[in-house]
Design a protein around this motif. Structure first.
Motif, PDB file in Angstrom:
ATOM      1  N   GLU A  77       0.822  -1.215   0.000  1.00  0.00           N
ATOM      2  CA  GLU A  77       0.000   0.000   0.000  1.00  0.00           C
ATOM      3  C   GLU A  77       0.855   1.264   0.000  1.00  0.00           C
ATOM      4  O   GLU A  77       0.532   2.252  -0.643  1.00  0.00           O
ATOM      5  CB  GLU A  77      -0.917   0.005   1.228  1.00  0.00           C
ATOM      6  N   ASP A  78       1.980   1.224   0.719  1.00  0.00           N
ATOM      7  CA  ASP A  78       2.886   2.370   0.756  1.00  0.00           C
ATOM      8  C   ASP A  78       3.867   2.338  -0.406  1.00  0.00           C
ATOM      9  O   ASP A  78       4.016   3.319  -1.141  1.00  0.00           O
ATOM     10  CB  ASP A  78       3.645   2.371   2.089  1.00  0.00           C
ATOM     11  N   ILE A  79       4.518   1.192  -0.586  1.00  0.00           N
ATOM     12  CA  ILE A  79       5.525   1.053  -1.641  1.00  0.00           C
ATOM     13  C   ILE A  79       5.352  -0.299  -2.311  1.00  0.00           C
ATOM     14  O   ILE A  79       5.252  -1.324  -1.638  1.00  0.00           O
ATOM     15  CB  ILE A  79       6.955   1.140  -1.053  1.00  0.00           C
ATOM     16  N   LYS A  80       5.326  -0.301  -3.627  1.00  0.00           N
ATOM     17  CA  LYS A  80       5.256  -1.551  -4.374  1.00  0.00           C
ATOM     18  C   LYS A  80       6.630  -1.887  -4.937  1.00  0.00           C
ATOM     19  O   LYS A  80       7.426  -1.004  -5.258  1.00  0.00           O
ATOM     20  CB  LYS A  80       4.236  -1.440  -5.503  1.00  0.00           C
ATOM     21  N   LYS A  81       6.902  -3.165  -5.047  1.00  0.00           N
ATOM     22  CA  LYS A  81       8.150  -3.611  -5.651  1.00  0.00           C
ATOM     23  C   LYS A  81       8.275  -3.004  -7.045  1.00  0.00           C
ATOM     24  O   LYS A  81       7.345  -3.070  -7.850  1.00  0.00           O
ATOM     25  CB  LYS A  81       8.193  -5.135  -5.718  1.00  0.00           C
ATOM     26  N   GLY A  82       9.428  -2.399  -7.323  1.00  0.00           N
ATOM     27  CA  GLY A  82       9.648  -1.764  -8.617  1.00  0.00           C
ATOM     28  C   GLY A  82       9.351  -0.280  -8.637  1.00  0.00           C
ATOM     29  O   GLY A  82       9.648   0.403  -9.625  1.00  0.00           O
TER      30      GLY A  82
ATOM     31  N   GLN B 280      14.107  11.689   6.128  1.00  0.00           N
ATOM     32  CA  GLN B 280      12.986  10.855   5.692  1.00  0.00           C
ATOM     33  C   GLN B 280      13.368   9.942   4.521  1.00  0.00           C
ATOM     34  O   GLN B 280      12.801   8.863   4.348  1.00  0.00           O
ATOM     35  CB  GLN B 280      11.777  11.715   5.326  1.00  0.00           C
ATOM     36  N   ASP B 281      14.341  10.386   3.712  1.00  0.00           N
ATOM     37  CA  ASP B 281      14.814   9.526   2.622  1.00  0.00           C
ATOM     38  C   ASP B 281      15.553   8.308   3.161  1.00  0.00           C
ATOM     39  O   ASP B 281      15.421   7.198   2.626  1.00  0.00           O
ATOM     40  CB  ASP B 281      15.736  10.325   1.690  1.00  0.00           C
ATOM     41  N   LEU B 282      16.335   8.520   4.230  1.00  0.00           N
ATOM     42  CA  LEU B 282      17.006   7.372   4.858  1.00  0.00           C
ATOM     43  C   LEU B 282      15.968   6.404   5.405  1.00  0.00           C
ATOM     44  O   LEU B 282      16.167   5.181   5.391  1.00  0.00           O
ATOM     45  CB  LEU B 282      17.936   7.839   5.976  1.00  0.00           C
ATOM     46  N   GLY B 283      14.850   6.952   5.879  1.00  0.00           N
ATOM     47  CA  GLY B 283      13.773   6.104   6.384  1.00  0.00           C
ATOM     48  C   GLY B 283      13.198   5.202   5.304  1.00  0.00           C
ATOM     49  O   GLY B 283      12.954   4.010   5.546  1.00  0.00           O
ATOM     50  N   VAL B 284      12.988   5.757   4.111  1.00  0.00           N
ATOM     51  CA  VAL B 284      12.414   4.937   3.044  1.00  0.00           C
ATOM     52  C   VAL B 284      13.437   3.913   2.549  1.00  0.00           C
ATOM     53  O   VAL B 284      13.075   2.798   2.147  1.00  0.00           O
ATOM     54  CB  VAL B 284      11.900   5.826   1.886  1.00  0.00           C
TER      55      VAL B 284
END
Length: 406
Positions: A147-152, A165-169
């Motif tokens: 739901e938050d991030i899909k593969k690809g 926040q980028d390090l978090g993702v």
């Protein structure tokens, strides 16, 4: 005119074009994501997994089949058999069948068979049976796989300056290594026999070095690595030694104008090429740029405000290109009304130091009184600066101006 002096000042736009044509590639390196704060991505980052990787309960409560709770209310509660408990981190949970529920905690894997979660506030459990007093639709309080991030999915683009926040993702998707631009290795040198390091006893006619500290700080703030900061006297042999050091970018301040002691341009010309010397900006017109051994050299004025101005207008976009980031003035902006007219001349860009005040919801912008480019306090007293376009002969009082905030 002294050796190496400039006969004319080129427009700022022409200087920037020349800088763009003399770029210097510094390459990339792979680093651990948790050490990448503030670094610049050298390639796109794509997710190799879904996040969340499973259907996840988003509230404490009971995982149920929505059709079993249909029509539930305080007046007419629904009773379901509790067949298990699942907390965050459990790998196995009970299966929810018709007329059943599983107690779940926030973050737990949603049980097979359940399609929603009823918040604990609308339930009461007694003797293995839960009373539900609210109806919920399918999918309520369940975060689906991906739901938050899909593969690809494209997570971060090349050229992104990595924020917390980028390090978090990156952590969320297991991207443990990232390719980033190498930090340009910068050497900063102030020239002048009259200069002393702060804290040293000042002799007759001596002053403390300012520029190596302000320029180093500006360069570091852009993401560069200052590997050396020093002072040299007005001695060509000492500059020759600096040119033989290892660096990706050299910042020299002082000895760039047209006086008898302004030897820097001549040495750069002798060892390489002076691309330009003299730019139509105020302050900072003695600024120049050259190349020695294929490496870029900036020749910046000795007066502190002029050095900062030349850095902001010339060095900043050059370092941004080295790092692959967007070429733009790296300051937030605000608009306000100018309180006092500022004269200029066509063809010159003026760096106007200003103060900002707010009155009755309106923003006023006042030029800081400046008698010369050697007064560093005109920067500390200012809240920011206005760039007066080369196509204008000045700005009238009452005009709306854009202020770049320090």
């Amino acid at each position: 005119m002294a050796k190496g002096g400039f006969k004319r000042r080129i427009p700022l736009a022409d200087a920037l074009d020349m800088l763009a044509q003399h770029g210097f590639e510094i390459g990339s390196e792979e680093v651990s994501f948790d050490c990448a704060l503030g670094r610049v991505l050298a390639e796109d980052v794509v997710s190799e997994m879904n996040n969340p990787p499973f259907d996840r309960a988003m509230m404490d409560g009971y995982a149920v089949r929505a059709e079993d709770a249909f029509g539930a209310s305080q007046a007419s509660p629904v009773l379901l058999k509790v067949v298990g408990v699942t907390v965050a981190g459990d790998t196995v949970s009970a299966v929810v069948g018709r007329g059943e529920a599983v107690k779940v905690m926030t973050g737990a894997k949603a049980p097979e068979g359940a399609d929603c979660v009823v918040m604990v506030e609308y339930t009461q459990e007694r003797d293995g049976v839960v009373e539900i007093t609210v109806s919920v639709p399918p999918g309520k309080h369940i975060s689906k796989v991906g739901e938050d991030i899909k593969k690809g999915d494209l997570l971060l683009k090349s050229g992104t300056v990595l924020k917390p926040q980028d390090l978090g993702v990156l952590a969320a998707t297991g991207n443990l290594k990232v390719k980033v631009r190498k930090k340009p290795r910068i050497v900063v040198v102030s020239t002048g026999t009259e200069l002393a390091a702060p804290g040293e006893k000042l002799g007759a006619g001596a002053i403390y070095d300012i520029n190596s500290y302000t320029l180093s700080s500006l360069a570091s703030g852009l993401g560069a690595e200052v590997v050396s900061r020093s002072i040299i006297t007005d001695d060509e042999s000492l500059l020759e030694d600096v040119l033989d050091m290892k660096w990706d970018l050299l910042l020299l301040s002082g000895a760039t104008s047209v006086g008898e002691k302004d030897f820097v341009p001549e040495v750069i010309r002798r060892r390489g090429e002076v691309v330009f010397h003299g730019v139509s900006i105020r302050p900072g017109s003695p600024a120049g740029f050259g190349v020695v051994g294929g490496r870029p050299v900036f020749m910046l004025p000795g007066f502190p405000v002029a050095a900062v101005t030349a850095f902001e207008l010339l060095v900043t976009p050059y370092i941004q290109r080295m790092l692959g980031t967007n070429v733009a003035v790296p300051h937030p902006t605000i608009e306000g009304l100018l309180t006092k007219a500022v004269p200029s001349q066509l063809g010159r860009v003026d760096f106007i130091r200003v103060r900002i005040e707010k009155h009755d919801g309106k923003i006023s912008v006042s030029p800081v009184s400046a008698k010369g480019a050697g007064l560093i306090t005109t920067l500390t007293k200012a809240d920011g600066f206005v760039l007066l376009d080369a196509k204008k002969e000045g700005i009238e009082a009452g005009e709306t101006v854009e202020v770049y905030l320090f």
